[in-house]
Motif scaffolding. Structure first.
Motif, short mmCIF file in Angstrom:
data_model
loop_
_atom_site.label_atom_id
_atom_site.label_comp_id
_atom_site.label_asym_id
_atom_site.label_seq_id
_atom_site.Cartn_x
_atom_site.Cartn_y
_atom_site.Cartn_z
N MET A 136 66.88 83.39 13.13
CA MET A 136 67.73 82.76 12.12
C MET A 136 67.19 83.11 10.73
N THR A 137 68.06 83.60 9.86
CA THR A 137 67.60 84.07 8.55
C THR A 137 67.43 82.92 7.56
N PRO A 138 66.66 83.15 6.49
CA PRO A 138 66.50 82.11 5.46
C PRO A 138 67.83 81.65 4.88
N THR A 139 68.78 82.58 4.77
CA THR A 139 70.10 82.21 4.25
C THR A 139 70.80 81.23 5.18
N GLU A 140 70.71 81.50 6.48
CA GLU A 140 71.31 80.59 7.46
C GLU A 140 70.63 79.22 7.41
N ILE A 141 69.30 79.24 7.28
CA ILE A 141 68.54 77.98 7.18
C ILE A 141 68.99 77.18 5.97
N ALA A 142 69.08 77.86 4.82
CA ALA A 142 69.44 77.18 3.57
C ALA A 142 70.83 76.56 3.69
N GLU A 143 71.71 77.26 4.42
CA GLU A 143 73.07 76.76 4.60
C GLU A 143 73.07 75.48 5.44
N ILE A 144 72.32 75.51 6.54
CA ILE A 144 72.29 74.36 7.45
C ILE A 144 71.62 73.15 6.81
N LEU A 145 70.46 73.38 6.17
CA LEU A 145 69.72 72.26 5.57
C LEU A 145 70.21 71.93 4.16
N ARG A 146 71.17 72.71 3.67
CA ARG A 146 71.76 72.50 2.33
C ARG A 146 70.69 72.50 1.25
N LEU A 147 69.83 73.52 1.32
CA LEU A 147 68.75 73.64 0.34
C LEU A 147 69.25 74.36 -0.91
N ASP A 148 68.86 73.84 -2.08
CA ASP A 148 69.21 74.53 -3.32
C ASP A 148 68.48 75.86 -3.40
N LYS A 149 67.23 75.83 -3.00
CA LYS A 149 66.42 77.05 -3.04
C LYS A 149 65.77 77.26 -1.69
N ILE A 150 65.73 78.51 -1.27
CA ILE A 150 65.07 78.83 -0.01
C ILE A 150 63.57 78.72 -0.18
N ASP A 151 62.93 77.94 0.69
CA ASP A 151 61.48 77.80 0.65
C ASP A 151 60.90 78.86 1.58
N TYR A 152 60.59 80.03 1.02
CA TYR A 152 60.12 81.13 1.86
C TYR A 152 58.78 80.85 2.51
N GLN A 153 57.92 80.14 1.80
CA GLN A 153 56.61 79.81 2.37
C GLN A 153 56.79 79.01 3.66
N ALA A 154 57.63 77.97 3.61
CA ALA A 154 57.86 77.13 4.79
C ALA A 154 58.53 77.94 5.88
N TYR A 155 59.49 78.80 5.49
CA TYR A 155 60.20 79.62 6.47
C TYR A 155 59.24 80.56 7.19
N LEU A 156 58.39 81.23 6.45
CA LEU A 156 57.46 82.19 7.05
C LEU A 156 56.44 81.49 7.95
N LYS A 212 48.22 86.80 0.04
CA LYS A 212 46.95 86.46 -0.59
C LYS A 212 46.12 85.64 0.38
N ASN A 213 44.95 85.24 -0.07
CA ASN A 213 44.06 84.47 0.80
C ASN A 213 44.47 83.00 0.78
N ASP A 214 45.60 82.70 1.39
CA ASP A 214 46.05 81.31 1.43
C ASP A 214 46.45 80.95 2.86
N VAL A 215 47.09 79.80 3.02
CA VAL A 215 47.41 79.29 4.36
C VAL A 215 48.30 80.27 5.12
N LEU A 216 49.20 80.93 4.40
CA LEU A 216 50.12 81.88 5.04
C LEU A 216 49.34 83.06 5.62
N ARG A 217 48.38 83.55 4.86
CA ARG A 217 47.57 84.68 5.31
C ARG A 217 46.75 84.30 6.54
N LYS A 218 46.19 83.11 6.51
CA LYS A 218 45.37 82.66 7.65
C LYS A 218 46.21 82.56 8.91
#
Lengths: 250, 258
Positions: A136-156, A212-218
């Motif tokens: 499921m793509t970020p666009t589809e997610i944003a549509e379902i959850l009615r998000l103003d902005k796609i939170d890519y960090q959370a999605y990834l 970068k060296n953050d939670v996503l990288r780990k």
């Protein structure tokens, strides 16, 4: 300024922060309780062979509208709390990530269930006009959850959790098939090659990022081990000529 | 593959790069705040004329004004950087509390501190801040602080560092000792720090697991925040002991002179 007065103010603030923490933990706990049925269903699917998935998907698959209502309900409650923004932010991020994880995992299992109805198996990576995509793509997610902005960090982050689920599903299916082996060759072994290709494509996608060296990288670092495990499973199954149904992810 | 990547990972990369650039921007602002706060503290330690000090402090405040305004503006979308900002804020608190203490021998009120920071964020004239810190002249009225990235918990941590500066001031006072005045000043500083230390110890007895994370208090023993707080308290205690040694030296020296 009186030192005693200042430290009295400090104690008051500590009490407030501890109370706020309790309130926010209560909401977090309620959210977790509400999400548990969806995670239980996912656990059931992990123990269900690919060619048996379709009926359970139809019966128990998460409805986008329902997930949205849960997400919206709890973010509204959270917004209503008198807490510091930095306290709320962590919990809000958790709500977003968990909601996305439930949605993309349901999508994954739906796509697998659909794919295994056919022989050969052919599953698109993302949704096409003809067929529902496995991711499921970020666009589809944003549509379902009615998000103003796609939170890519959370999605990834949710995507990386999905990879863990995919690997677990692969190992469980192969184990179940092997234990139940009656001599006849089963199309369920193809789940290994399908999942290996999905994870491989995801890994290629993640390599496009500047992590970068953050939670996503780990969290991303574990992806390579998952990929290796899947490749090893596919190799072992191929060596024993157990993959009889062709599978493709495109 | 190109479809899949362009649908998900190319937009994700672009988005994460923007976030990364924002983060690096905030980090640079925080470094400037830390840097100019330290410069301010160094100026306060030097023996210079009042006019010269006022000029230097005003210069630092103008830089801080610009950086703080930018952080205030960017904060709503960079709340996850609260921990990074806390470090700079503590240095800022150390600067302001030390400046006020040096000329007033009292702890700077938290609400007054916030008003001064609000003045800086608004880009208003910094002169009233300098006059308040050094000469206790009143601040402009009708300043209502709305600062999201500073909390009372930061203030408590910043005061720890202020005690270190007071200790350094005591040591340099004693090394220039020419009579009763310095001894009395050192003694008064010692008594202030002693009372402050007692209050901190009482606080830890009441909340044994006290910790601070992103401006929020908590009470959980052996957490990283609690260990950090305990270490600061130990440093404070050692500062006190250094001043005690200084006082003993002065007293013994005085007796030798007699």
């Amino acid at each position: 300024m009186s030192l005693e007065q200042f430290f009295t103010d400090i104690k008051d603030e500590i009490e407030k922060d501890l109370n706020r923490k309790s309130a926010i933990q209560e909401i977090e706990h309620q959210f977790d309780s509400t999400i548990i049925p969806y995670k239980s269903t996912i656990n059931e699917w992990i123990n269900c062979s690919p060619n048996q998935l379709i009926s359970s998907i139809i019966e128990k698959g998460a409805n986008g509208q329902t997930v949205y209502e849960i997400y919206h309900s709890f973010t509204t409650k959270l917004a209503g709390l008198e807490c510091k923004q930095s306290q709320k932010e962590r919990v809000h991020n958790k709500f977003v990530e968990d909601s996305i994880y439930v949605l993309i995992t349901n999508r994954y299992f739906l796509a697998i269930a659909n794919g295994f109805i056919n022989d050969p198996i052919d599953i698109p990576m993302v949704t096409t006009p003809q067929d529902v995509g496995v991711i499921m793509t970020p666009t589809e997610i944003a549509e379902i959850l009615r998000l103003d902005k796609i939170d890519y960090q959370a999605y990834l982050l949710a995507l990386l959790r999905l990879v863990d689920t995919i690997v677990e599903y692969t190992t469980t299916t192969v184990i179940n098939e092997s234990v139940a082996s009656t001599g006849s060759k089963s199309s369920n072994y193809s789940i290994a090659i399908i999942n290996s290709k999905i994870v491989s494509k995801l890994q290629n996608g993640f390599q496009l990022l500047d992590l970068k060296n953050d939670v996503l990288r780990k969290r991303y670092d574990s992806l390579k081990y998952n990929s290796q495990r899947l490749n090893k499973i596919v190799y072992d199954l191929s060596l024993r000529n157990l993959i009889t149904t062709k599978g493709e992810v495109n | 593959m190109s479809d899949f990547a362009s649908t998900i990972f190319i937009p994700a990369r672009d988005n994460l790069r923007i976030k990364q650039d924002d983060r690096e921007g905030v980090i640079r602002l925080c470094r400037d705040i830390t840097s100019y706060s330290k410069k301010g503290i160094f100026s306060l330690h030097r023996t210079i004329s009042e006019d010269e000090l006022i000029k230097e402090l005003a210069g630092y405040f103008n830089v801080l004004s610009d950086r703080l305004a930018k952080i205030q503006k960017n904060y709503p979308e960079n709340m996850h950087l609260r921990g990074t900002i806390s470090g700079a804020v503590e240095e800022l608190i150390e600067f302001f509390t030390f400046a006020f203490y040096k000329y007033n021998f009292q702890l700077l009120r938290y609400d007054v501190f916030l008003k001064m920071i609000q003045i800086l964020i608004n880009g208003d004239d910094v002169e009233p801040i300098v006059q308040y810190l050094i000469k206790s002249e009143s601040l402009p009225e009708a300043i209502e602080p709305h600062i999201d990235f500073i909390d009372l918990a930061d203030y408590l941590m910043g005061i720890f560092d202020c005690t270190g500066e007071i200790m350094r001031m005591c040591i340099s006072q004693s090394s220039q000792s020419t009579g009763d005045f310095e001894l009395k000043a050192t003694l008064n500083n010692y008594r202030f720090l002693q009372k402050l230390y007692d209050q901190y110890v009482l606080l830890t007895q009441h909340y044994s697991g006290i910790s601070i994370n992103r401006g929020v208090f908590d009470d959980s023993a052996n957490s990283r925040g609690n260990i950090s707080f305990t270490k600061k308290l130990q440093v404070f205690e050692s500062s006190l002991k250094k001043i005690e040694s200084t006082l003993l030296d002065i007293l013994v020296s005085d007796k030798e002179i007699i």
